[in-house]
Design an enzyme around this catalytic site. Structure first.
Site, PDB file in Angstrom:
ATOM      1  N   HIS A  10       0.819  -1.211   0.000  1.00  0.00           N
ATOM      2  CA  HIS A  10       0.000   0.000   0.000  1.00  0.00           C
ATOM      3  C   HIS A  10       0.857   1.267   0.000  1.00  0.00           C
ATOM      4  O   HIS A  10       2.021   1.267   0.425  1.00  0.00           O
ATOM      5  CB  HIS A  10      -0.913   0.016   1.227  1.00  0.00           C
ATOM      6  CG  HIS A  10      -0.160  -0.009   2.525  1.00  0.00           C
ATOM      7  ND1 HIS A  10       0.427   1.113   3.074  1.00  0.00           N
ATOM      8  CD2 HIS A  10       0.138  -1.022   3.375  1.00  0.00           C
ATOM      9  CE1 HIS A  10       1.030   0.800   4.200  1.00  0.00           C
ATOM     10  NE2 HIS A  10       0.877  -0.506   4.405  1.00  0.00           N
ATOM     11  N   GLU A  88      -1.713  -7.195   7.280  1.00  0.00           N
ATOM     12  CA  GLU A  88      -0.345  -7.031   7.750  1.00  0.00           C
ATOM     13  C   GLU A  88      -0.083  -7.953   8.933  1.00  0.00           C
ATOM     14  O   GLU A  88      -1.012  -8.405   9.621  1.00  0.00           O
ATOM     15  CB  GLU A  88      -0.117  -5.564   8.151  1.00  0.00           C
ATOM     16  CG  GLU A  88       1.231  -5.236   8.761  1.00  0.00           C
ATOM     17  CD  GLU A  88       2.411  -5.521   7.838  1.00  0.00           C
ATOM     18  OE1 GLU A  88       2.590  -6.693   7.453  1.00  0.00           O
ATOM     19  OE2 GLU A  88       3.171  -4.581   7.527  1.00  0.00           O
TER      20      GLU A  88
END
Length: 206
Positions: A10, A88
């Site tokens: 990202h 994550e």
């Protein structure tokens, strides 16, 4: 362009900017992060890539990165599947804490072990091995079948979740993967042979 996988971390998040451990927390992209994702979409369009499906985590920084990319490629209506399996690495008790302050409290070596060791997890969090243990099965059962059908897949996710996936894809060991760094907003393109082995790997630089 069949049997292709594009990985992208990202764009810069608000907590990246503030130097905080993020993990499963859900901050938005910064202005720079939005710009990184838009630029990545433009670069990918120039390569001639066209996606058949997109995958992203359950966290907005990855989702918005994928959305920007697809918009730039004229594919904003493409199916985008969101899964916490691609989240994550969970930093547990470190989540939300300033990295420099954590180093001052726990010491540089301890924090380095938590961040870069393959097997050691922070308190109430995940190690990179733990992260890979949830990502790799998801990839094998949900994502790889698209690639084996000669499709092109986008995964917009996170630094550690993508490192864990790359470790499995490239056959890296625990020592090799800890030196791998993924910059925000930089696409990595893999192409695969019919037997699912890697044919090529290309990093799309700004």
């Amino acid at each position: 362009m069949g049997r292709t996988l594009v990985l992208i971390r990202h764009g810069q998040s608000e907590w990246n900017l503030k130097n905080l451990f993020t993990g499963w927390k859900d901050p938005d992209l910064t202005e720079k992060g939005h710009a990184e994702a838009i630029a990545a979409g433009k670069k990918l369009k120039e390569t001639g890539v066209k996606f058949d499906i997109a995958y992203t985590s359950a966290l907005q920084r990855a989702q918005k990165t994928a959305q920007h990319i697809l918009e730039q490629m004229g594919q904003s209506d493409l199916e985008m599947i969101k899964s916490a399996a691609l989240n994550e690495r969970n930093y547990g008790d470190l989540s939300g804490l300033n990295k420099d302050e954590v180093r001052q409290q726990w010491g540089e070596e301890q924090v380095k072990m938590w961040r870069r060791s393959y097997t050691i997890a922070p308190p109430n969090g995940e190690s990179l091995r733990d992260t890979g243990a949830r990502i790799w099965p998801y990839y094998l059962y949900h994502i790889q079948p698209h690639i084996l059908r000669s499709q092109t897949v986008l995964i917009a996710a996170h630094g550690n979740s993508l490192r864990a996936l790359m470790m499995a894809l490239e056959g890296l060991n625990g020592e090799e993967i800890i030196s791998q760094e993924l910059a925000t907003g930089i696409p990595i393109i893999y192409t695969f042979n019919p037997d699912s082995t890697i044919s090529s790997k290309t990093i799309i630089t700004p």
